[in-house]
Write a protein that holds these residues in place. Structure first.
Motif, PDB file in Angstrom:
ATOM      1  N   MET A  25       0.832  -1.207   0.000  1.00 29.50           N
ATOM      2  CA  MET A  25       0.000   0.000   0.000  1.00 29.50           C
ATOM      3  C   MET A  25       0.863   1.251   0.000  1.00 29.50           C
ATOM      4  SD  MET A  25      -2.873  -1.093   2.849  1.00 29.50           S
ATOM      5  CE  MET A  25      -4.027   0.204   2.447  1.00 29.50           C
ATOM      6  N   THR A  26       0.534   2.194  -0.876  1.00 31.60           N
ATOM      7  CA  THR A  26       1.170   3.502  -0.820  1.00 31.60           C
ATOM      8  C   THR A  26       0.622   4.274   0.376  1.00 31.60           C
ATOM      9  OG1 THR A  26      -0.521   4.563  -2.165  1.00 31.60           O
ATOM     10  CG2 THR A  26       1.352   3.542  -3.338  1.00 31.60           C
ATOM     11  N   GLN A  27       1.272   5.373   0.731  1.00 33.86           N
ATOM     12  CA  GLN A  27       0.758   6.195   1.826  1.00 33.86           C
ATOM     13  C   GLN A  27      -0.631   6.732   1.496  1.00 33.86           C
ATOM     14  OE1 GLN A  27       3.885   9.100   2.387  1.00 33.86           O
ATOM     15  NE2 GLN A  27       4.856   7.884   4.007  1.00 33.86           N
ATOM     16  N   GLU A  28      -0.879   7.033   0.234  1.00 27.16           N
ATOM     17  CA  GLU A  28      -2.183   7.539  -0.163  1.00 27.16           C
ATOM     18  C   GLU A  28      -3.256   6.467  -0.016  1.00 27.16           C
ATOM     19  OE1 GLU A  28      -4.376   9.772  -3.943  1.00 27.16           O
ATOM     20  OE2 GLU A  28      -2.276   9.154  -4.071  1.00 27.16           O
ATOM     21  N   PHE A  36      -7.214   8.887   6.810  1.00 24.02           N
ATOM     22  CA  PHE A  36      -6.308  10.017   6.946  1.00 24.02           C
ATOM     23  C   PHE A  36      -5.731  10.396   5.580  1.00 24.02           C
ATOM     24  CE2 PHE A  36      -6.402   8.000  11.075  1.00 24.02           C
ATOM     25  CZ  PHE A  36      -6.470   9.069  11.957  1.00 24.02           C
ATOM     26  N   SER A  37      -5.280  11.634   5.456  1.00 22.43           N
ATOM     27  CA  SER A  37      -4.669  12.067   4.208  1.00 22.43           C
ATOM     28  C   SER A  37      -3.275  11.466   4.073  1.00 22.43           C
ATOM     29  CB  SER A  37      -4.555  13.597   4.171  1.00 22.43           C
ATOM     30  OG  SER A  37      -3.641  14.046   5.169  1.00 22.43           O
ATOM     31  N   ALA A  38      -2.774  11.438   2.845  1.00 27.91           N
ATOM     32  CA  ALA A  38      -1.426  10.931   2.613  1.00 27.91           C
ATOM     33  C   ALA A  38      -0.398  11.780   3.348  1.00 27.91           C
ATOM     34  CB  ALA A  38      -1.129  10.906   1.109  1.00 27.91           C
ATOM     35  N   SER A  39      -0.630  13.085   3.420  1.00 22.55           N
ATOM     36  CA  SER A  39       0.318  13.965   4.118  1.00 22.55           C
ATOM     37  C   SER A  39       0.332  13.676   5.612  1.00 22.55           C
ATOM     38  CB  SER A  39      -0.030  15.433   3.862  1.00 22.55           C
ATOM     39  OG  SER A  39      -1.332  15.742   4.344  1.00 22.55           O
ATOM     40  N   HIS A  40      -0.834  13.331   6.161  1.00 26.08           N
ATOM     41  CA  HIS A  40      -0.907  12.965   7.583  1.00 26.08           C
ATOM     42  C   HIS A  40      -0.125  11.671   7.833  1.00 26.08           C
ATOM     43  CE1 HIS A  40      -3.342  13.091  11.472  1.00 26.08           C
ATOM     44  NE2 HIS A  40      -2.626  11.986  11.579  1.00 26.08           N
ATOM     45  N   VAL A  41      -0.333  10.683   6.960  1.00 26.97           N
ATOM     46  CA  VAL A  41       0.393   9.417   7.097  1.00 26.97           C
ATOM     47  C   VAL A  41       1.890   9.661   7.012  1.00 26.97           C
ATOM     48  CG1 VAL A  41       0.800   7.142   6.064  1.00 26.97           C
ATOM     49  CG2 VAL A  41      -1.528   8.071   6.172  1.00 26.97           C
ATOM     50  N   SER A  42       2.304  10.490   6.063  1.00 33.52           N
ATOM     51  CA  SER A  42       3.728  10.787   5.899  1.00 33.52           C
ATOM     52  C   SER A  42       4.297  11.458   7.146  1.00 33.52           C
ATOM     53  CB  SER A  42       3.928  11.698   4.686  1.00 33.52           C
ATOM     54  OG  SER A  42       5.280  12.058   4.536  1.00 33.52           O
ATOM     55  N   ALA A  43       3.526  12.381   7.735  1.00 31.28           N
ATOM     56  CA  ALA A  43       4.002  13.092   8.919  1.00 31.28           C
ATOM     57  C   ALA A  43       4.143  12.156  10.113  1.00 31.28           C
ATOM     58  CB  ALA A  43       3.057  14.246   9.250  1.00 31.28           C
ATOM     59  N   GLU A  45       4.598   8.820   9.973  1.00 34.27           N
ATOM     60  CA  GLU A  45       5.707   7.901   9.703  1.00 34.27           C
ATOM     61  C   GLU A  45       7.052   8.610   9.798  1.00 34.27           C
ATOM     62  OE1 GLU A  45       5.152   5.814   6.052  1.00 34.27           O
ATOM     63  OE2 GLU A  45       3.472   4.608   6.814  1.00 34.27           O
ATOM     64  N   GLY A  46       7.058   9.908   9.530  1.00 40.19           N
ATOM     65  CA  GLY A  46       8.300  10.670   9.639  1.00 40.19           C
ATOM     66  C   GLY A  46       8.533  11.252  11.009  1.00 40.19           C
ATOM     67  N   THR A  47       7.643  10.933  11.960  1.00 39.02           N
ATOM     68  CA  THR A  47       7.723  11.344  13.369  1.00 39.02           C
ATOM     69  C   THR A  47       7.626  12.850  13.559  1.00 39.02           C
ATOM     70  OG1 THR A  47      10.143  11.495  13.529  1.00 39.02           O
ATOM     71  CG2 THR A  47       9.137   9.306  13.881  1.00 39.02           C
ATOM     72  N   THR A  48       7.063  13.573  12.570  1.00 32.85           N
ATOM     73  CA  THR A  48       6.841  15.004  12.761  1.00 32.85           C
ATOM     74  C   THR A  48       5.423  15.288  13.240  1.00 32.85           C
ATOM     75  OG1 THR A  48       6.207  15.309  10.435  1.00 32.85           O
ATOM     76  CG2 THR A  48       8.543  15.621  11.000  1.00 32.85           C
ATOM     77  N   ARG A  49       4.606  14.238  13.324  1.00 32.84           N
ATOM     78  CA  ARG A  49       3.254  14.352  13.860  1.00 32.84           C
ATOM     79  C   ARG A  49       3.039  13.223  14.851  1.00 32.84           C
ATOM     80  NH1 ARG A  49      -1.821  16.552  10.531  1.00 32.84           N
ATOM     81  NH2 ARG A  49      -3.343  16.558  12.226  1.00 32.84           N
ATOM     82  N   ALA A  50       2.388  13.547  15.968  1.00 34.31           N
ATOM     83  CA  ALA A  50       2.247  12.566  17.045  1.00 34.31           C
ATOM     84  C   ALA A  50       1.368  11.399  16.629  1.00 34.31           C
ATOM     85  CB  ALA A  50       1.663  13.230  18.283  1.00 34.31           C
ATOM     86  N   LEU A  51       1.688  10.238  17.161  1.00 34.01           N
ATOM     87  CA  LEU A  51       0.874   9.041  16.981  1.00 34.01           C
ATOM     88  C   LEU A  51      -0.322   9.121  17.921  1.00 34.01           C
ATOM     89  CD1 LEU A  51       0.682   6.153  15.710  1.00 34.01           C
ATOM     90  CD2 LEU A  51       1.925   5.344  17.721  1.00 34.01           C
ATOM     91  N   THR A  52      -1.530   8.936  17.396  1.00 37.69           N
ATOM     92  CA  THR A  52      -2.735   9.012  18.215  1.00 37.69           C
ATOM     93  C   THR A  52      -3.487   7.684  18.170  1.00 37.69           C
ATOM     94  OG1 THR A  52      -4.181   9.771  16.429  1.00 37.69           O
ATOM     95  CG2 THR A  52      -2.969  11.466  17.647  1.00 37.69           C
ATOM     96  N   ILE A  53      -4.403   7.511  19.092  1.00 38.25           N
ATOM     97  CA  ILE A  53      -5.196   6.289  19.124  1.00 38.25           C
ATOM     98  C   ILE A  53      -6.075   6.191  17.878  1.00 38.25           C
ATOM     99  CG2 ILE A  53      -7.027   7.356  20.504  1.00 38.25           C
ATOM    100  CD1 ILE A  53      -5.844   3.655  20.517  1.00 38.25           C
ATOM    101  N   ASP A  54      -6.562   7.329  17.363  1.00 40.35           N
ATOM    102  CA  ASP A  54      -7.369   7.290  16.140  1.00 40.35           C
ATOM    103  C   ASP A  54      -6.542   6.783  14.962  1.00 40.35           C
ATOM    104  OD1 ASP A  54      -9.647   8.164  17.362  1.00 40.35           O
ATOM    105  OD2 ASP A  54      -9.386  10.267  16.822  1.00 40.35           O
ATOM    106  N   PHE A  55      -5.272   7.205  14.900  1.00 40.19           N
ATOM    107  CA  PHE A  55      -4.418   6.747  13.804  1.00 40.19           C
ATOM    108  C   PHE A  55      -4.147   5.246  13.945  1.00 40.19           C
ATOM    109  CE2 PHE A  55      -0.562   5.947  11.434  1.00 40.19           C
ATOM    110  CZ  PHE A  55      -0.706   6.750  10.304  1.00 40.19           C
ATOM    111  N   ILE A  56      -3.902   4.796  15.170  1.00 38.03           N
ATOM    112  CA  ILE A  56      -3.639   3.377  15.403  1.00 38.03           C
ATOM    113  C   ILE A  56      -4.852   2.539  15.016  1.00 38.03           C
ATOM    114  CG2 ILE A  56      -3.327   1.651  17.230  1.00 38.03           C
ATOM    115  CD1 ILE A  56      -1.424   3.581  18.574  1.00 38.03           C
TER     116      ILE A  56
END
Length: 268
Positions: A25-28, A36-43, A45-56
Motif C-alpha cells: 500500500m502507498t501512503q495515499e 487520513f490524508s497521505a500527508s498525515h500518514v507521511s508526517a 511515519e516521519g515522526t513530525t506528527r504525534a501518533l494518536t489512538i485514532d491513527f492506530i
C-alpha cells in the motif's frame, strides 16, 4: 500518543510503516483505508506528527490485523479507555484538573507516580515502570513550545497525605508543585480542609479546550474512565469546576499554603 513511552511509540510507528510496505500500500492508499490524508500518514511515519489512538485504530482497519496495534499500545502504554483523553489533552489550549485525593498526573514527580501506581495490585513491576515513564513523558506538554494554560484545583488532604516512608516523597512532590505553580501558564489552587464538604469530593474530573474552542471532559473511576463530549454533560462538569474553583484559595495564597505544608513533610 502522549502516555506511550517514546521508544514504544517509535516502535509502533515503525511496525505500521513496515506492515504498510509489506501489504504493497502507498501512503495515499493506506490513508484512504485508515481515514487520513497521505500527508498525515507521511508526517506520522516521519515522526513530525504525534501518533494518536485514532491513527492506530485506522491502521488496524486498513491492515485488517484484528486490532493488533491498539492491543500493543494498550498493553505497554496506557489503558485503552485513557487514550482518547490523552489525544484531547495533548491538543488542548486550556486544561483544567480537579483532584480531591491525589496530585494530577501532569504534576507528579517520578517517586510519587511510582508509589501511586504500585497500589494497583495487578500491575507487574515492568508495567509500573512503563507507566511511570509514560506519565513523565506526558508532562512535556507543560514545558514544550505550545504550552496550554493549565489550572489545577487540589484538596488540601491530597498534599498533606502521610504514611510510612511517604514523608520524603511528599516533600519532593510538594516542592515540585511549588515550582510548577510559579510558572506563568500553570495555576495551582488548593481547597483548604476548613472548607468542609463540597461537590468536588464526589470525584476527580478534567476538562480540555481544543484550539477550535470545543470542550471535552474526562472522568475516572475504580474500573476505568470515560471521555465526556455531550454538551449537557460538559456543561455539568464546567459548573462543577466553577464550584470547586470558588472553594479554592487564590493562586498566591495557595502557594503559601504549599510552602507551609512542605515545611512539615520530611523523611519518616
Amino acid at each position: 500518543m502522549a502516555d506511550v513511552p517514546g521508544p514504544l511509540s517509535a516502535f509502533v510507528v515503525g511496525e505500521i510503516r513496515r506492515a504498510r510496505g509489506a501489504s504493497g500500500m502507498t501512503q495515499e492508499a493506506f490513508g484512504r483505508a485508515a481515514g487520513f490524508s497521505a500527508s498525515h500518514v507521511s508526517a506520522v511515519e516521519g515522526t513530525t506528527r504525534a501518533l494518536t489512538i485514532d491513527f492506530i485504530k485506522g491502521a488496524d482497519r486498513a491492515l485488517h490485523n484484528g486490532g493488533l496495534f491498539e492491543r500493543l499500545a494498550t498493553k505497554f502504554g496506557a489503558p485503552s479507555w485513557f487514550l482518547p483523553w490523552l489525544d484531547a489533552e495533548r491538543e488542548a489550549t486550556q486544561l483544567r484538573y480537579f483532584e480531591p485525593t491525589l496530585i494530577p498526573g501532569l504534576l507528579q514527580v517520578e517517586h510519587y507516580a511510582r508509589t501511586v501506581l504500585r497500589t494497583v495490585e495487578n500491575l507487574t513491576d515492568d508495567e509500573v515502570e512503563q507507566r511511570v515513564e509514560g506519565r513523565m513523558s506526558r508532562q512535556a506538554i507543560l514545558t514544550g513550545e505550545r504550552r496550554p494554560q493549565f489550572v489545577a484545583v487540589l484538596d488540601e488532604a491530597a498534599i498533606r497525605r502521610t504514611g510510612d516512608g511517604l514523608g520524603g516523597i511528599m516533600a519532593e512532590q510538594v516542592a515540585h508543585l511549588i515550582t510548577m505553580a510559579e510558572l506563568p501558564h500553570v495555576h495551582v489552587h488548593v481547597i483548604p480542609i476548613a472548607s468542609g464538604l463540597h461537590i468536588g469530593l464526589s470525584g476527580p474530573f478534567a476538562l480540555a479546550r481544543s484550539g477550535e474552542g470545543v470542550w471535552v471532559g474526562h472522568l475516572e473511576n475504580q474500573l476505568g474512565g470515560d471521555v465526556v463530549d455531550k454538551d449537557d454533560e460538559v456543561a455539568t462538569l464546567q459548573a462543577r469546576w466553577e464550584s470547586v474553583r470558588n472553594e479554592a484559595l487564590p493562586r498566591r495564597q495557595s502557594i503559601d499554603l504549599l510552602k507551609e505544608v512542605e515545611s512539615h513533610h520530611g523523611p519518616q
